[in-house]
Design an enzyme around this catalytic site. Structure first.
Site, PDB file in Angstrom:
ATOM      1  N   SER A 120      -6.927  -2.033  -3.070  1.00 56.63           N
ATOM      2  CA  SER A 120      -7.131  -0.752  -3.747  1.00 56.63           C
ATOM      3  C   SER A 120      -8.463  -0.136  -3.321  1.00 56.63           C
ATOM      4  CB  SER A 120      -7.019  -0.932  -5.264  1.00 56.63           C
ATOM      5  OG  SER A 120      -6.969   0.306  -5.930  1.00 56.63           O
ATOM      6  N   ASP A 135      -9.255   7.695  -7.550  1.00 58.97           N
ATOM      7  CA  ASP A 135     -10.101   7.450  -8.713  1.00 58.97           C
ATOM      8  C   ASP A 135     -10.868   8.680  -9.176  1.00 58.97           C
ATOM      9  OD1 ASP A 135      -9.263   4.820  -8.553  1.00 58.97           O
ATOM     10  OD2 ASP A 135     -10.937   4.238  -7.269  1.00 58.97           O
ATOM     11  N   HIS A 157      -1.811   2.687  -3.718  1.00 55.38           N
ATOM     12  CA  HIS A 157      -0.935   2.965  -4.874  1.00 55.38           C
ATOM     13  C   HIS A 157      -0.082   4.210  -4.631  1.00 55.38           C
ATOM     14  CE1 HIS A 157      -3.372   0.160  -7.370  1.00 55.38           C
ATOM     15  NE2 HIS A 157      -4.420   0.732  -6.797  1.00 55.38           N
TER      16      HIS A 157
END
Length: 229
Positions: A120, A135, A157
């Protein structure tokens, strides 16, 4: 260089990092000494994150030391055979890494043979910049430039799905916005469960799901496991 860039750390029905352990074991090649960079952790402490990582990798014979726990982080990086960067908030990760002077030493050590493992946010950090993170910018990292170990941008993701009734942008729309202002970039939409493994000068896509590559002015290209970048 040796890199293992994972979209995520957990899959439904599996324990944390369970799906990644065979990949990690396959790429260790005798390496055992690891430093862990936990700075993406925000809602868990860096000690908790480090201990969690050490516990899950112990059965592979990997000895994990948190970079925040050592008196001389640069010396620890120089001695490390494995550099592990955990997921969480990418802006926090980059800010702490930059302020501690770790970016150049990490990149240099990986180029000289250390294995880099990141999931990630840790995968984002390996890219030229963090401009394709998902984010929230909870802190200012004083610039977006990252390690530049992998030449393409990764969006971890990745999914283009929207909840029913949701009117916000799809992930592809947000990536397309980036490509308008930075048309020189190529962005990999890496879905959960997928990874990119770099070894012996080859970057190979792995995982069960379709991965997408986005470039300015072009249709998205679908890639499957085994594709070589």
């Amino acid at each position: 260089m040796e890199l293992l860039l994972l979209s995520n750390s957990t899959l439904p029905g599996k324990a944390w990092l369970e799906h990644a352990l065979p990949l990690i074991a396959n790429q260790l090649n005798g390496r055992r000494s690891a430093v862990f960079i936990p700075f993406a952790g925000v809602t868990q402490t860096w000690d908790e994150y480090t201990d969690k990582t050490a516990e899950v990798l112990a059965p592979l014979g990997v000895n994990v030391t948190g970079i925040h726990r050592v008196a001389d982080p640069l010396a620890a990086i120089e001695k490390a055979e494995i550099i592990i960067v955990g997921g969480g908030n990418t802006f926090q990760l980059l800010k702490e890494s930059r302020e501690r002077g770790l970016l150049a030493p990490v990149a240099d050590r990986v180029k000289r043979g250390a294995l880099y493992i990141g999931w990630s946010a840790g995968a984002n950090l390996a890219c030229p910049t963090i401009r394709t993170t998902n984010d929230m910018p909870i802190v200012d990292p004083n610039g977006f430039d990252a390690l530049d170990l992998f030449p393409l941008q990764i969006n971890p993701h990745f999914t283009n799905a929207l909840p029913e009734g949701h009117k916000g942008e799809t992930r592809e729309q947000r990536i397309r916005e980036l490509l308008v202002v930075a048309p020189e970039l190529a962005v990999i939409g890496l879905p959960e469960g997928n990874w990119i493994q770099v070894s012996n000068g080859q970057a190979v896509l792995g995982g069960p799901n379709t991965t997408w590559v986005f470039k300015a002015g072009e249709e998205a290209v679908a890639l499957e496991a085994g594709h070589r970048f």
